[in-house]
Design an enzyme around this catalytic site. Structure first.
Site, PDB file in Angstrom:
ATOM      1  N   HIS A  53       0.860  -1.181   0.000  1.00  0.00           N
ATOM      2  CA  HIS A  53       0.000   0.000   0.000  1.00  0.00           C
ATOM      3  C   HIS A  53       0.898   1.233   0.000  1.00  0.00           C
ATOM      4  CE1 HIS A  53      -3.017  -2.867   2.025  1.00  0.00           C
ATOM      5  NE2 HIS A  53      -3.363  -2.720   0.758  1.00  0.00           N
ATOM      6  N   GLU A  56       1.747   3.551   3.110  1.00  0.00           N
ATOM      7  CA  GLU A  56       2.284   2.933   4.325  1.00  0.00           C
ATOM      8  C   GLU A  56       3.808   2.945   4.221  1.00  0.00           C
ATOM      9  OE1 GLU A  56       0.332  -0.850   4.735  1.00  0.00           O
ATOM     10  OE2 GLU A  56      -1.670   0.057   4.623  1.00  0.00           O
ATOM     11  N   HIS A 148       3.422  -3.647   7.095  1.00  0.00           N
ATOM     12  CA  HIS A 148       2.396  -2.649   6.805  1.00  0.00           C
ATOM     13  C   HIS A 148       2.286  -1.664   7.962  1.00  0.00           C
ATOM     14  CE1 HIS A 148       0.207  -4.650   3.354  1.00  0.00           C
ATOM     15  NE2 HIS A 148       0.958  -5.661   3.797  1.00  0.00           N
ATOM     16  N   GLU A 211       1.373  -5.349  11.107  1.00  0.00           N
ATOM     17  CA  GLU A 211       0.866  -3.969  11.160  1.00  0.00           C
ATOM     18  C   GLU A 211       1.637  -3.263  12.269  1.00  0.00           C
ATOM     19  OE1 GLU A 211      -1.233  -2.750   9.065  1.00  0.00           O
ATOM     20  OE2 GLU A 211      -2.215  -4.494   8.160  1.00  0.00           O
TER      21      GLU A 211
END
Length: 335
Positions: A53, A56, A148, A211
């Site tokens: 992404h 990010e 991420h 994450e």
């Protein structure tokens, strides 16, 4: 010395496509993809990916720092390594994606989408993984860490999402995730189209989507907040000391998925709802025409709520806390 991030953002291949240091040989494989092979015998193969992404950016900056230490010869390399910056076109524009979320397209799902940059890139990344894993012996431990940051805030700012897997999770991998500072682990119970699931399903890699904090543009990241993860990566790649485990992460399993099927979809959560927000049994979570999503267990926690996803995609996951789930799965798989 080449800078992987700047070279990738430039959109061109470097003038020199391979090189070596006293510790390793490196090869530019494709846009944003570089492979490192240690000169010594190794018994592990690792894929580290970031930037699927484009908004990010902190994991991309961390990975670029580690790559620079390898390319300069400052650090040795322990495993065979493939580094991937996943979505260069989105990184250049600081957008999550241009047309389609690439992290829903793996396992051949890119073929169901119209021809676009993300579909073509997912195909390229699948080929890159296949080529890399084919270069390792079947019994070689394979790890894939997909890095991420989250769109919204979270009660657990750093957490890992583990793909559906019927094999036991190795203890050294679980310990590494704890040492990387993860506060929670989420276990999927069904296949998906993510990059980490693709590695697990097709190449028997031990994989995780990490994450690591809140998404920020390039230059606005406080990388000290990612120190534990960066030190854990340095331990894995260079042989540096692994950071101590401050606290074992809490464990959650997916109880249900909220999917947007039509344009009438409504998610009954505010835009400020944090990941891991708890809802009591019976709460109406979402409506989609005649379909209703309710909390089914005594308490469920939301993850990745997003009403703006395209039709057919996940608009949120509902979790239950189950700290015995991983142990039970391992025991069931081994028996």
């Amino acid at each position: 010395m080449m800078d992987l991030l700047q070279q990738t953002l430039a959109g061109s291949a470097p003038d020199v496509l391979n090189g070596e240091t006293p510790w390793l040989r490196w090869y530019w494989r494709d846009e944003g993809i570089i492979e490192f092979i240690p000169r010594h015998e190794t018994h592990q193969a690792v894929v580290v990916s970031a930037g699927l992404h484009g908004n990010e950016t902190a994991p991309v900056e961390i990975v670029n720092q580690l790559v620079s230490q390898l390319l300069s010869g400052e650090k040795p390399l322990q495993p065979r390594l493939l580094v991937i910056l996943g979505n260069p076109a989105a990184l250049r524009t600081n957008q999550r994606y241009l047309r389609v979320d690439i992290n829903r397209l793996f396992g051949g799902r890119w073929q169901r989408n119209e021809d676009c940059a993300e579909a073509r890139r997912a195909w390229q990344l699948e080929r890159a993984l296949e080529s890399f894993w084919q270069g390792t012996e079947a019994q070689t431990p394979r790890w894939h860490l997909d890095l991420h940051t989250a769109i919204r805030g979270s009660y657990h700012p750093r957490f890992g999402v583990l793909p559906f897997c019927q094999r036991p999770w190795p203890q050294d991998f679980m310990h590494w995730l704890s040492a990387a500072g993860l506060e929670a682990l989420v276990f999927h119970r069904a296949p998906g189209g993510t990059f980490s699931h693709y590695s697990s399903e097709h190449f028997a890699a031990i994989s995780c989507t990490l994450e690591l904090g809140k998404a920020q543009p390039f230059g606005q990241n406080d990388l000290t907040q990612f120190a534990a993860a960066q030190q854990a990566l340095a331990s894995l790649l260079f042989g540096d000391a692994l950071p101590p485990v401050a606290e074992e992460p809490r464990r959650y399993r997916v109880a249900q998925q909220i999917t947007r099927h039509t344009a009438a979809f409504q998610l009954h959560m505010s835009g400020e709802t944090l990941n891991f927000t708890a809802f009591p049994q019976g709460t109406l979570l979402a409506e989609d025409g005649e379909d209703r999503y309710y909390v089914q267990q005594a308490r469920e926690y939301v993850l990745f709520p997003n009403p703006a996803v395209a039709t057919g995609l996940r608009a949120g996951l509902m979790l239950v806390e189950d700290n015995a789930y991983n142990v039970a799965l391992s025991a069931e798989t081994v028996s």
